[in-house]
Structure formats: C-alpha cells, structure tokens
Design an enzyme around this catalytic site. Sequence first.
Site, short mmCIF file in Angstrom:
data_model
loop_
_atom_site.label_atom_id
_atom_site.label_comp_id
_atom_site.label_asym_id
_atom_site.label_seq_id
_atom_site.Cartn_x
_atom_site.Cartn_y
_atom_site.Cartn_z
N CYS A 197 -24.08 -18.45 18.72
CA CYS A 197 -25.42 -18.64 18.16
C CYS A 197 -26.35 -19.27 19.19
O CYS A 197 -27.56 -19.02 19.17
CB CYS A 197 -25.34 -19.51 16.91
SG CYS A 197 -24.52 -18.72 15.51
N CYS A 345 -27.93 -18.11 34.29
CA CYS A 345 -28.14 -17.85 32.86
C CYS A 345 -28.53 -19.18 32.21
O CYS A 345 -29.18 -20.01 32.86
CB CYS A 345 -26.88 -17.24 32.23
SG CYS A 345 -25.42 -18.31 32.30
#
Length: 387
Positions: A197, A345
């Site tokens: 999530c 990232c």
Amino acid sequence: MSLPPLVEPADELTVDEVRRYSRHLIIPDVGMDGQKRLKNAKVLVVGAGGLGSPALLYLAAAGVGTLGIIDFDVVDESNLQRQIIHGQSDIDRPKAESARDSVKEVNPNVEVILHQDRLESDNALDVLRDYDLVLDGTDNFATRYLVNDACVILNKPYVWGSIYRFDGQISVFWNEYGPQYRDLYPEPPPPGMVPSCAEGGVLGVLCASVGSVMVNEAIKLIAGIGDPLVGRLLIFDALEMSWREVKVRKDPDTEPITELIDYEAFCGTVSEEATEAAADATITASELKELIDHKPDDIFLVDVREKNEYEIVNIPGAKLIPKGEFLNGRALEQLPQDKRVVLHCKSGVRSAEALAAVKSAGFSDAVHVGGGVLAWINQVDPSLPTY
C-alpha cells in the site's frame, strides 16, 4: 458452514452492559447468550493500521471483553488518511498506545493488552496462544504466512483481510474446519511483484469496508451464528461497487506445518538478483548530491517509481521511467551509453530490482540510491514532502 461458538458465555452482563448492548440483545441470533460470549472472548488484532483501526473500534463497540493489539510502529501523518483510530495529536506516538486510548474511549469495559514488539517466529506462538481469535490486517506476505502458520499450530481461527487501491479481500482461515492461507497462496509472489500500500496506495474508506466485514466474521465465529467465510474468499471492488465470492478448498498436498520458519527469507523482500546487483553498486543520497553538484553531465538519473508518486515529490533532474519498463526491457533503449546510470525509487527496493535488469543488459557501472527519495529528503532536502 455453521460452526460451534468459539467461546463459552460469561456468567452475566451488568446493568450498564445491558443498556450499552441493548441493540445486540434484541437480535434473536445474538441475544444475551451471544453478548455474553463476546464479553468472554479474547481477540488479537495484528496491526493497528488501515484494517486494524476500524476492526479495533468495532470490536470494542461490540463488547469483546479482551482485545490484544500488536504493533511496533509509530503514528505518521500519512497514516491519518485511513487509520481512523489515530488522530493529529497522536503523530509520533506508538500506534499500540494510541489505539488503546481510542478503544478505551469507545468502551471503557474492554481490557486492552499491548504487544509493542514486532511479531516474529520466536515470539508468535507465545503472543497468539492466549487468544481465542486473531484478526490479521497486515500488509506484507511475511507476516501473513507467520500468522497463518502460528494459527495452524495452535489450532486457532483467524480472520484475514487485504486491501490495495480500490480492491479488498476477506476470508476466514481455520485449518480444523477448512482451508488455511497457504491453500489460497501456496507460495509468496516473487519479490517486488506485488506493490505494498505504501507503494501503490489505498483508498482510505476501503479500510472501513473491509475492516467492518472482518469484525462481522469475528462476531459470527465468537457467537456461533451465521455462515462464516470459511472456504470462501470475498472480493470487493470499490470502483465497480461489487462483491463477488470465490471458493477456496483445502489442498491435500499442502505440507503439514509443525514449526515456524524464517518468513523474511521465505518471502524474499528483495530478489537474489537485486541483492547481488546492489551489493557493490549502492550510493547514498549525499553522494548523489555530490554527483549532481559537480558532475551533472556524467550521470543519467532515473526515477523508477510510478507517475503519481513522481508528481508528489521528485529529485530535480530525474527522468521518470517506471520499474515495469525495466523488467519488460522497454526502458533499456532510453538509457545512454556514454553516461553512468543512477536509479532511485521511494526507499531503494524497486530501484534495486531495476538495477539488476540494467546490469544484466551490460550497464556494468550503473548504481542505485540506497533509501531512495526518502533518504534524499532526510539527508539533502528536508523541505520536501514525504508520503
């Protein structure tokens, strides 16, 4: 299938409890007997996060006598979009303590037991042993397999829920009466294949939809009413506003579970290829800042996150090429041969996976940024927002 009640009823309800639970008591299927069973029940909720928040509040409101909360994390501002058991004043507080205070505000009659440690193989059996039922709302495969295996060994039922973006899943696993989690997912997905999530996002209100169904199943199991989701997987699509059901069957070839294992190793948070690629090819955010300041023309900085993440916050000068394009090979033609490729990232996991693909394509001097954007914010530019 109809199952026997999970716990024996308590001896009595007080006058105050009768008033509090009167709307339950007049339901024939619950009544005094069912409410007494709820009072006598001990339920452990694993994680006081997105699913744990509504689950704890509704379990407390329903009159479950003892609630265990296991969570070692602290409240972050990004939690408040969905973790409704916490508030603004709880930021930086331990989640377990914040959740306990909210539970007590909802129902002071509930006994709350805190477990402020990470659930691991060496403590899981001791933690779960004293509870009648477990609700698992965690968002990682390692903990899900750990909870499943501990419940199988202890012969305890548990209610499982999962959420991602607009999708939710719920089931009840009880090895004595039906399938376990390993019958649904015999093997974990390859590392990096399924975003968390934190990487992919989740609609806040989805937590309420899935978490309330989990509590509904817990109440049915405790009171011995209705048809629990044993052997059934309930799937919710919030965009289509649809529910569908999939049968889950016991796999006769599932290996018996007799002991707990190293679940991080079993699930492999990062693939062996990514670990090997990053071993001697990881730079810090501070080192990246040095390269940008002094040798900007020598590097090709690539952000391997998704477009919506890039729009939230990004490192200046980074080109967005999502990780998926590295894994399918389409990104390689965009990489220059005369510059050093530097990947990053959010935290370093996805960029390590992309780095493995880049190195296997011949870019031997490519590196990635350990800690990703979060490290850049922490070490270089604290004014940027986190997510």
